[in-house]
Design a protein around this motif. Structure first.
Motif, PDB file in Angstrom:
ATOM      1  N   GLY A 242       0.868  -1.227   0.042  1.00 65.24           N
ATOM      2  CA  GLY A 242      -0.041  -0.033  -0.126  1.00 65.24           C
ATOM      3  C   GLY A 242       0.838   1.394  -0.048  1.00 65.24           C
ATOM      4  N   CYS A 243       1.830   1.286   0.705  1.00 64.29           N
ATOM      5  CA  CYS A 243       2.847   2.564   1.149  1.00 64.29           C
ATOM      6  C   CYS A 243       3.778   2.456   0.019  1.00 64.29           C
ATOM      7  N   TYR A 244       3.913   1.447  -0.693  1.00 63.89           N
ATOM      8  CA  TYR A 244       5.203   1.445  -1.680  1.00 63.89           C
ATOM      9  C   TYR A 244       5.036   2.554  -2.849  1.00 63.89           C
ATOM     10  N   ALA A 245       3.948   2.811  -3.477  1.00 65.04           N
ATOM     11  CA  ALA A 245       3.898   3.395  -4.750  1.00 65.04           C
ATOM     12  C   ALA A 245       4.017   4.958  -4.527  1.00 65.04           C
ATOM     13  N   GLU A 246       3.809   5.270  -3.107  1.00 69.68           N
ATOM     14  CA  GLU A 246       4.306   6.634  -2.686  1.00 69.68           C
ATOM     15  C   GLU A 246       5.665   6.829  -2.208  1.00 69.68           C
ATOM     16  N   ALA A 247       6.213   5.970  -1.560  1.00 72.50           N
ATOM     17  CA  ALA A 247       7.443   5.888  -0.895  1.00 72.50           C
ATOM     18  C   ALA A 247       8.307   5.706  -1.934  1.00 72.50           C
ATOM     19  N   ALA A 248       8.271   4.825  -3.106  1.00 73.44           N
ATOM     20  CA  ALA A 248       9.218   4.382  -3.808  1.00 73.44           C
ATOM     21  C   ALA A 248      10.001   5.313  -4.562  1.00 73.44           C
ATOM     22  N   PRO A 249       9.213   6.394  -5.061  1.00 74.89           N
ATOM     23  CA  PRO A 249       9.981   7.433  -6.112  1.00 74.89           C
ATOM     24  C   PRO A 249      11.254   8.207  -5.343  1.00 74.89           C
ATOM     25  N   ALA A 250      12.072   8.551  -6.001  1.00 77.35           N
ATOM     26  CA  ALA A 250      13.315   9.295  -5.492  1.00 77.35           C
ATOM     27  C   ALA A 250      13.001  10.078  -4.204  1.00 77.35           C
ATOM     28  N   GLU A 251      14.038   9.929  -3.270  1.00 75.86           N
ATOM     29  CA  GLU A 251      14.042  11.050  -2.065  1.00 75.86           C
ATOM     30  C   GLU A 251      13.155  10.396  -1.216  1.00 75.86           C
ATOM     31  N   HIS A 252      12.464   9.350  -1.507  1.00 77.33           N
ATOM     32  CA  HIS A 252      11.486   8.879  -0.559  1.00 77.33           C
ATOM     33  C   HIS A 252      10.481   9.702   0.069  1.00 77.33           C
ATOM     34  N   PRO A 253       9.678  10.546  -0.529  1.00 77.68           N
ATOM     35  CA  PRO A 253       8.810  11.608  -0.012  1.00 77.68           C
ATOM     36  C   PRO A 253       8.104  10.992   1.383  1.00 77.68           C
ATOM     37  N   LEU A 254       7.736  10.104   1.545  1.00 74.28           N
ATOM     38  CA  LEU A 254       7.057   9.573   2.590  1.00 74.28           C
ATOM     39  C   LEU A 254       7.987   9.332   3.998  1.00 74.28           C
ATOM     40  N   GLY A 255       9.250   9.531   3.764  1.00 68.95           N
ATOM     41  CA  GLY A 255      10.297   9.365   4.781  1.00 68.95           C
ATOM     42  C   GLY A 255      10.460   7.741   5.007  1.00 68.95           C
ATOM     43  N   ILE A 256      10.054   6.918   4.098  1.00 70.17           N
ATOM     44  CA  ILE A 256      10.201   5.638   4.361  1.00 70.17           C
ATOM     45  C   ILE A 256      11.523   5.091   3.508  1.00 70.17           C
ATOM     46  N   ASP A 257      12.773   4.766   4.002  1.00 73.19           N
ATOM     47  CA  ASP A 257      13.892   4.481   3.301  1.00 73.19           C
ATOM     48  C   ASP A 257      14.303   3.299   3.696  1.00 73.19           C
ATOM     49  N   LEU A 258      13.702   2.435   2.908  1.00 74.49           N
ATOM     50  CA  LEU A 258      13.876   0.871   3.065  1.00 74.49           C
ATOM     51  C   LEU A 258      14.487   0.425   1.938  1.00 74.49           C
ATOM     52  N   SER A 259      15.395  -0.696   2.083  1.00 72.06           N
ATOM     53  CA  SER A 259      16.262  -1.482   1.171  1.00 72.06           C
ATOM     54  C   SER A 259      15.251  -2.393   0.309  1.00 72.06           C
ATOM     55  N   VAL A 260      15.700  -2.756  -0.689  1.00 62.84           N
ATOM     56  CA  VAL A 260      14.811  -3.767  -1.770  1.00 62.84           C
ATOM     57  C   VAL A 260      14.317  -4.813  -0.809  1.00 62.84           C
ATOM     58  N   GLU A 261      15.598  -5.270  -0.042  1.00 61.41           N
ATOM     59  CA  GLU A 261      15.234  -6.819   0.637  1.00 61.41           C
ATOM     60  C   GLU A 261      13.954  -6.314   1.443  1.00 61.41           C
ATOM     61  N   GLN A 262      14.126  -5.103   2.232  1.00 63.38           N
ATOM     62  CA  GLN A 262      13.032  -4.943   3.310  1.00 63.38           C
ATOM     63  C   GLN A 262      11.772  -4.918   2.894  1.00 63.38           C
ATOM     64  N   TRP A 263      11.524  -4.215   1.393  1.00 59.66           N
ATOM     65  CA  TRP A 263      10.476  -4.173   0.888  1.00 59.66           C
ATOM     66  C   TRP A 263       9.630  -5.567   0.353  1.00 59.66           C
ATOM     67  N   ARG A 264      10.655  -6.718  -0.181  1.00 55.98           N
ATOM     68  CA  ARG A 264      10.494  -7.804  -0.302  1.00 55.98           C
ATOM     69  C   ARG A 264       9.729  -8.484   0.788  1.00 55.98           C
ATOM     70  N   THR A 265      10.465  -8.063   1.868  1.00 52.73           N
ATOM     71  CA  THR A 265      10.103  -8.877   3.094  1.00 52.73           C
ATOM     72  C   THR A 265       8.794  -8.554   3.511  1.00 52.73           C
ATOM     73  N   LEU A 266       8.283  -7.446   3.359  1.00 51.78           N
ATOM     74  CA  LEU A 266       6.895  -7.038   3.665  1.00 51.78           C
ATOM     75  C   LEU A 266       5.785  -7.440   2.758  1.00 51.78           C
TER      76      LEU A 266
END
Length: 332
Positions: A242-266
């Motif tokens: 749910g939060c990925y589409a907004e968080a994924a663009p450059a600079e992480h505007p939502l303040g969620i700075d996760l690694s690729v592996e962390q996103w995959r774990t979610l």
């Protein structure tokens, strides 16, 4: 306030579908002609399934929602439910809010409370839900875990990972901004049972399960029951968070700075999503799209079913990924 006063004040209602509801030793249900009863049971235990500070209104909603999600995965129309409730004390404001959350969702799905039990003890909520599935020419239209076939598409509904994000943030494993945590925690505490989608998928989907313990484990149940394998495009699955589409663009505007592996774990090893994971023949893609549209539920095609046993995780370039964490298991 005694036990029977508690039941009468907060939970007793006139029966609508049941031949006999609350008040006798048993309730009586009369299934419609040409239908089967679909029955499921889920328990929520304090300290295990919900935070201590969860609002009773949201807890009432979730207690029923997780059961309605099972009916959705079976393609069953909700009919009725029972409630077994252990309470540390008969707290009237808590009970009023809990009952309101419970009955708001029950009324939205025309699903009535027909009986149950109350006792003193640590907070524990156990609901058994009943639904109806049509039987046509001797064949049940229930969606099962055992119907997936090689060549089928693999889909998920809605969004994944937000509940796991909320849990990890609450436990101090991740740091996310307060607005993101509030939104993620809402998904954790007020899941949406995909009943309308489950009904729309009857005769379209070949297999289905609800995502309660996490994508990896729940998909494993379909693969085992259907005796097939699967290939999953993990990065496409990540885009369903749910939060990925907004968080994924450059600079992480939502303040969620996760690694690729962390996103995959979610996405892979979350839980409490209560979305539908289902398969359907490739020739049913238009029908799946119609089911999504009529139920007003987004669906995402994220892989395929294979004849070769096992689960293959692939990145965006089709390269194989290492095996991932398993899903939640109470006794693992």
């Amino acid at each position: 306030m005694g036990e029977f006063d508690l039941i009468a004040r907060f939970f007793k209602r006139p029966p609508r579908h049941a031949a006999l509801g609350i008040g006798d030793d048993c309730a009586l249900l009369q299934p419609a002609p040409g239908t089967q009863l679909a029955i499921s049971c889920d328990m929520l235990v304090a300290g295990r399934h919900f935070f201590a500070d969860v609002s009773p209104h949201k807890l009432g909603h979730k207690a029923l929602a997780v059961n309605l999600s099972d009916l959705a995965a079976c393609g069953a129309k909700p009919l009725a439910f029972t409630l077994a409730l252990a309470l540390p004390e008969a707290n009237e404001p808590w009970l009023a809010a809990f009952a309101q959350g419970l009955f708001e969702l029950a009324d939205a799905h025309d699903c009535e409370l027909i009986g149950g039990d109350t006792t003193a003890g640590p907070l524990n909520i156990c609901i058994t839900v009943f639904g109806e599935v049509p039987v046509v020419q001797g064949r049940s239209l229930a969606l099962l875990r055992s119907g997936a076939r090689a060549g089928d598409d693999l889909y998920v509904s809605g969004t994944l990972g937000d509940a796991r994000l909320a849990l990890d943030a609450q436990q101090g494993k991740l740091s996310v901004p307060a607005p993101v945590l509030r939104a993620a925690r809402e998904r954790l505490e007020r899941p949406t049972p995909r009943v309308a989608l489950g009904l729309a998928l009857r005769g379209v989907a070949s297999a289905a399960i609800d995502l309660s313990d996490g994508f990896m484990g729940d998909l494993g149940h379909i693969l085992e029951c259907s005796r097939v394998g699967a290939s999953v495009q993990v990065d496409r699955l990540v885009q369903c968070i749910g939060c990925y589409a907004e968080a994924a663009p450059a600079e992480h505007p939502l303040g969620i700075d996760l690694s690729v592996e962390q996103w995959r774990t979610l996405a892979l090893a979350g839980g409490d999503d209560y979305e539908l994971l289902f398969t359907a023949p490739a020739g049913q893609r238009a029908a799946v799209a119609r089911a999504a549209q009529t139920s007003r539920t987004p669906v995402h095609r994220i892989g395929r079913i294979d004849a070769i046993a096992g689960l293959r995780l692939l990145d965006a370039q089709g390269r194989a990924l290492e095996p991932h964490d398993a899903s939640f298991d109470h006794f693992a």
